[in-house]
Design a protein around this motif. Structure first.
Motif, PDB file in Angstrom:
ATOM      1  N   MET A 133      37.907 -11.695  56.610  1.00  0.00           N
ATOM      2  CA  MET A 133      38.045 -10.535  57.469  1.00  0.00           C
ATOM      3  C   MET A 133      39.056 -10.837  58.575  1.00  0.00           C
ATOM      4  N   ILE A 134      39.815  -9.856  58.946  1.00  0.00           N
ATOM      5  CA  ILE A 134      40.834 -10.012  59.971  1.00  0.00           C
ATOM      6  C   ILE A 134      40.260  -9.572  61.314  1.00  0.00           C
ATOM      7  N   SER A 135      40.557 -10.342  62.350  1.00  0.00           N
ATOM      8  CA  SER A 135      40.180  -9.954  63.701  1.00  0.00           C
ATOM      9  C   SER A 135      41.411  -9.338  64.364  1.00  0.00           C
ATOM     10  N   LEU A 136      41.294  -8.080  64.747  1.00  0.00           N
ATOM     11  CA  LEU A 136      42.425  -7.374  65.336  1.00  0.00           C
ATOM     12  C   LEU A 136      42.629  -7.763  66.794  1.00  0.00           C
ATOM     13  N   ARG A 137      43.879  -7.796  67.194  1.00  0.00           N
ATOM     14  CA  ARG A 137      44.210  -7.959  68.603  1.00  0.00           C
ATOM     15  C   ARG A 137      43.910  -6.627  69.292  1.00  0.00           C
ATOM     16  N   PRO A 138      43.681  -6.639  70.599  1.00  0.00           N
ATOM     17  CA  PRO A 138      43.324  -5.385  71.289  1.00  0.00           C
ATOM     18  C   PRO A 138      44.325  -4.249  71.065  1.00  0.00           C
ATOM     19  N   TYR A 139      45.617  -4.518  71.155  1.00  0.00           N
ATOM     20  CA  TYR A 139      46.601  -3.455  70.973  1.00  0.00           C
ATOM     21  C   TYR A 139      46.621  -2.942  69.536  1.00  0.00           C
ATOM     22  N   GLN A 140      46.274  -3.807  68.561  1.00  0.00           N
ATOM     23  CA  GLN A 140      46.220  -3.367  67.170  1.00  0.00           C
ATOM     24  C   GLN A 140      45.068  -2.386  66.967  1.00  0.00           C
ATOM     25  N   GLY A 141      43.907  -2.717  67.530  1.00  0.00           N
ATOM     26  CA  GLY A 141      42.772  -1.798  67.459  1.00  0.00           C
ATOM     27  C   GLY A 141      43.075  -0.487  68.147  1.00  0.00           C
ATOM     28  N   GLU A 142      43.778  -0.554  69.276  1.00  0.00           N
ATOM     29  CA  GLU A 142      44.169   0.661  70.009  1.00  0.00           C
ATOM     30  C   GLU A 142      45.147   1.494  69.180  1.00  0.00           C
ATOM     31  N   SER A 143      46.037   0.839  68.450  1.00  0.00           N
ATOM     32  CA  SER A 143      46.968   1.571  67.569  1.00  0.00           C
ATOM     33  C   SER A 143      46.198   2.386  66.537  1.00  0.00           C
ATOM     34  N   ILE A 144      45.167   1.775  65.948  1.00  0.00           N
ATOM     35  CA  ILE A 144      44.355   2.475  64.955  1.00  0.00           C
ATOM     36  C   ILE A 144      43.652   3.672  65.592  1.00  0.00           C
ATOM     37  N   LEU A 145      43.090   3.477  66.766  1.00  0.00           N
ATOM     38  CA  LEU A 145      42.425   4.594  67.458  1.00  0.00           C
ATOM     39  C   LEU A 145      43.404   5.726  67.741  1.00  0.00           C
ATOM     40  N   GLN A 146      44.609   5.391  68.166  1.00  0.00           N
ATOM     41  CA  GLN A 146      45.607   6.421  68.457  1.00  0.00           C
ATOM     42  C   GLN A 146      46.060   7.146  67.194  1.00  0.00           C
ATOM     43  N   LEU A 147      46.201   6.425  66.094  1.00  0.00           N
ATOM     44  CA  LEU A 147      46.571   7.083  64.832  1.00  0.00           C
ATOM     45  C   LEU A 147      45.461   8.021  64.372  1.00  0.00           C
ATOM     46  N   ARG A 148      44.227   7.573  64.454  1.00  0.00           N
ATOM     47  CA  ARG A 148      43.101   8.429  64.062  1.00  0.00           C
ATOM     48  C   ARG A 148      43.027   9.673  64.946  1.00  0.00           C
ATOM     49  N   GLN A 149      43.264   9.487  66.236  1.00  0.00           N
ATOM     50  CA  GLN A 149      43.267  10.626  67.156  1.00  0.00           C
ATOM     51  C   GLN A 149      44.398  11.589  66.806  1.00  0.00           C
ATOM     52  N   GLY A 150      45.551  11.044  66.456  1.00  0.00           N
ATOM     53  CA  GLY A 150      46.676  11.890  66.046  1.00  0.00           C
ATOM     54  C   GLY A 150      46.337  12.725  64.827  1.00  0.00           C
ATOM     55  N   PHE A 151      45.683  12.123  63.848  1.00  0.00           N
ATOM     56  CA  PHE A 151      45.254  12.894  62.675  1.00  0.00           C
ATOM     57  C   PHE A 151      44.267  13.978  63.086  1.00  0.00           C
ATOM     58  N   ALA A 152      43.327  13.646  63.961  1.00  0.00           N
ATOM     59  CA  ALA A 152      42.330  14.628  64.411  1.00  0.00           C
ATOM     60  C   ALA A 152      42.995  15.792  65.149  1.00  0.00           C
ATOM     61  N   GLU A 153      44.113  15.517  65.797  1.00  0.00           N
ATOM     62  CA  GLU A 153      44.835  16.560  66.537  1.00  0.00           C
ATOM     63  C   GLU A 153      45.800  17.342  65.647  1.00  0.00           C
ATOM     64  N   GLY A 154      45.845  16.997  64.368  1.00  0.00           N
ATOM     65  CA  GLY A 154      46.671  17.758  63.434  1.00  0.00           C
ATOM     66  C   GLY A 154      48.025  17.150  63.120  1.00  0.00           C
ATOM     67  N   HIS A 155      48.297  15.945  63.591  1.00  0.00           N
ATOM     68  CA  HIS A 155      49.551  15.269  63.245  1.00  0.00           C
ATOM     69  C   HIS A 155      49.364  14.599  61.891  1.00  0.00           C
ATOM     70  N   LYS A 156      49.881  15.241  60.874  1.00  0.00           N
ATOM     71  CA  LYS A 156      49.672  14.789  59.503  1.00  0.00           C
ATOM     72  C   LYS A 156      50.538  13.581  59.143  1.00  0.00           C
ATOM     73  N   ARG A 157      51.681  13.470  59.815  1.00  0.00           N
ATOM     74  CA  ARG A 157      52.612  12.378  59.508  1.00  0.00           C
ATOM     75  C   ARG A 157      52.998  11.695  60.810  1.00  0.00           C
ATOM     76  N   GLN A 158      52.606  10.429  60.908  1.00  0.00           N
ATOM     77  CA  GLN A 158      52.788   9.697  62.144  1.00  0.00           C
ATOM     78  C   GLN A 158      53.520   8.376  61.907  1.00  0.00           C
ATOM     79  N   VAL A 159      54.186   7.925  62.950  1.00  0.00           N
ATOM     80  CA  VAL A 159      54.863   6.637  62.920  1.00  0.00           C
ATOM     81  C   VAL A 159      54.022   5.627  63.680  1.00  0.00           C
ATOM     82  N   LEU A 160      53.810   4.478  63.081  1.00  0.00           N
ATOM     83  CA  LEU A 160      53.213   3.331  63.753  1.00  0.00           C
ATOM     84  C   LEU A 160      54.370   2.417  64.117  1.00  0.00           C
ATOM     85  N   CYS A 161      54.708   2.371  65.394  1.00  0.00           N
ATOM     86  CA  CYS A 161      55.840   1.577  65.857  1.00  0.00           C
ATOM     87  C   CYS A 161      55.329   0.372  66.639  1.00  0.00           C
ATOM     88  N   LEU A 162      55.511  -0.797  66.056  1.00  0.00           N
ATOM     89  CA  LEU A 162      55.187  -2.056  66.721  1.00  0.00           C
ATOM     90  C   LEU A 162      56.365  -2.996  66.511  1.00  0.00           C
TER      91      LEU A 162
END
Length: 171
Positions: A1-30
């Motif tokens: 199992m992978i342990s995520l760094r704090p900013y990585q976990g936050e990226s996932i939360l932001q992507l999920r929130q974007g989908f919930a807000e109707g953004h069907k296609r998003q960029v993950l920029c790191l």
């Protein structure tokens, strides 16, 4: 199992929130070295747990192999679509493909609900995006540039930059 760094976990939360807000296609920029593959592998793990049909696309053999290893670390079984493999199990949940191979396999009857693109700044993925207009998309890149970006993506998640990564001891 992978342990995520704090900013990585936050990226996932932001992507999920974007989908919930109707953004069907998003960029993950790191930035390079920040762990885009780790982030999207964990998202694939969550998608697999929900039964979400997902295709992860790469454009190079090195990235294909890196992604197989990363998905293995999170315990995700993957159906590979590669030039060496002539048959594909079409009832799988998670697929990994090289973009050019998937383009040539027009006979496949896969209907992804989620597409994850590694190196999304490259324009060679646009045909796949057009082929699956209803799928949610995460385009991972360190360099969100290109004429196609404004056409295919409506949101960007970028929550850390290089100086912060250096300061936090990750680079």
């Amino acid at each position: 199992m992978i342990s995520l760094r704090p900013y990585q976990g936050e990226s996932i939360l932001q992507l999920r929130q974007g989908f919930a807000e109707g953004h069907k296609r998003q960029v993950l920029c790191l930035p390079t070295g920040a762990g885009k593959t780790v982030v999207f592998s964990d998202m694939v793990r969550m998608a697999a747990e929900k039964g979400t049909v997902t295709i992860v696309l790469t454009d190079r053999t090195e990235l294909f192999k890196q992604t197989i290893k990363s998905l293995g670390k999170v315990g995700v079984p993957v159906e590979e679509i590669s030039p060496d493999k002539k048959t594909v199990y079409e009832d799988a949940t998670i697929y990994l493909a090289m973009v050019e191979t998937l383009k040539r396999r027009k006979h496949l009857s896969i209907s992804p609900q989620l597409i994850i693109i590694d190196e999304a700044h490259k324009g060679n993925f646009t045909a796949i995006l057009e082929q699956y207009p209803d799928a949610r998309v995460i385009g991972a890149t360190a360099t969100p540039e290109g004429k196609h970006f404004f056409k295919y993506y409506s949101s960007i998640v970028q929550n850390i930059d290089i100086p912060d990564l250096v300061e936090q001891g990750f680079l």
